[in-house]
Design an enzyme around this catalytic site. Structure first.
Site, short mmCIF file in Angstrom:
data_model
loop_
_atom_site.label_atom_id
_atom_site.label_comp_id
_atom_site.label_asym_id
_atom_site.label_seq_id
_atom_site.Cartn_x
_atom_site.Cartn_y
_atom_site.Cartn_z
CG PHE A 120 -2.07 -0.97 1.15
CD1 PHE A 120 -2.11 -1.96 0.18
CD2 PHE A 120 -3.13 -0.89 2.05
CE1 PHE A 120 -3.18 -2.86 0.10
CE2 PHE A 120 -4.20 -1.77 1.98
CZ PHE A 120 -4.22 -2.75 1.01
CB VAL A 134 1.58 0.14 5.25
CG1 VAL A 134 1.16 1.60 5.09
CG2 VAL A 134 0.35 -0.76 5.41
CB CYS A 135 5.14 2.87 1.53
SG CYS A 135 6.57 3.96 1.43
CB ILE A 136 7.80 3.25 6.69
CG1 ILE A 136 7.89 3.95 8.04
CG2 ILE A 136 9.10 3.40 5.92
CD1 ILE A 136 8.81 3.25 9.02
CB ALA A 149 2.51 5.15 6.50
#
Lengths: 119, 130
Positions: B38, B76-78, B81
């Site tokens: 994501f 989830v891409c840090i 995010a």
């Protein structure tokens, strides 16, 4: 053999984090030595011009990140000639050595890559 | 076939629903999902802070249930995010924020995970974007 990935960047540098985040995918791929291509399409072609003034929008300049592409081994840079023409930019010099492609060359490019991400 | 699925859309956007339905159909047909990644506004689709009306589809809850049930690798891409205020407890502590909205089965990680998935999968299927 590594799969090749074409990333199609369609957003203007001032339209939000989109252009930067798209470029981040490209640079990350370069760091892993993967065969990555980058195509500037639609409003994405606006990223290719020098003398941007992002400070006026309290934004960071994307130009430095774009200039880092060769350092990350990303040399397959393409630009849609039709997108430039649509925006009246056909005659303006580009800040990056991107190869100009017409519609049939774009089709050939897409066929050449294993995977594609459009953002 | 081995699929990698990338989602770039927030949970209220149609692409987020389509991505989930595609993933469900892929598994139902016996295919494999090597990773869900994501990115951009897609990070909101992994958030446990989203509240849906009782008579509306709760997409983030459905994603969570689906990922757990099939023991999928949900990343989830840090960077994307953090930029959008979607943190796990570690990041919330690190940056002194009061709210964490990423929890298991989702994990925050970097863009290298997207590239790894692209290499492992036969097909990368993307949902959402401009």
């Amino acid at each position: 053999m590594s799969k090749s990935l074409l990333i199609i960047s369609r957003q203007a540098p001032w339209s939000g984090p989109g252009a930067r985040e798209t470029l981040d995918i490209v640079l990350a791929g370069g760091a892993y030595d993967l065969p990555i291509g980058l195509l500037f399409l639609d409003d994405g072609v606006f990223q290719l011009f020098a003398e941007q003034a992002p400070k006026a929008l309290q934004q960071k300049d994307l130009t430095a990140n774009l200039q880092a592409l060769p350092l990350f081994g990303i040399e397959a840079l393409y630009c849609c000639a039709h997108s430039l023409g649509e925006r009246g930019l056909g005659q303006t010099p580009l800040a990056l050595p991107a190869e100009l492609l017409d519609t049939s060359a774009l089709q050939a490019l897409l066929a050449r890559y294993d995977q594609v991400i459009t953002l | 076939m081995k699929f990698a699925i990338a989602l770039f859309a927030a949970p209220h956007q149609p692409a987020a629903r389509r991505a989930l339905r595609f993933a469900q159909a892929a598994l139902a047909d016996g295919h494999e999902i090597v990773r869900l990644f994501f990115y951009q506004d897609g990070v909101h689709s992994a958030s446990s802070s989203v509240v849906s009306s009782q008579d509306e589809l709760d997409l983030t809850a459905e994603w969570r249930t689906f990922v757990k049930a099939h023991n999928l690798d949900g990343v989830v891409c840090i960077a994307a995010a953090l930029r959008r205020g979607v943190l796990d407890t570690d990041e919330a502590t690190r940056y002194g924020r009061t709210a964490a909205s990423i929890e298991a089965p989702w994990v925050l990680s970097g863009l290298g995970q997207l590239h790894e998935a692209v290499q492992e999968a036969d097909r990368l299927i993307c949902f959402g974007g401009p």
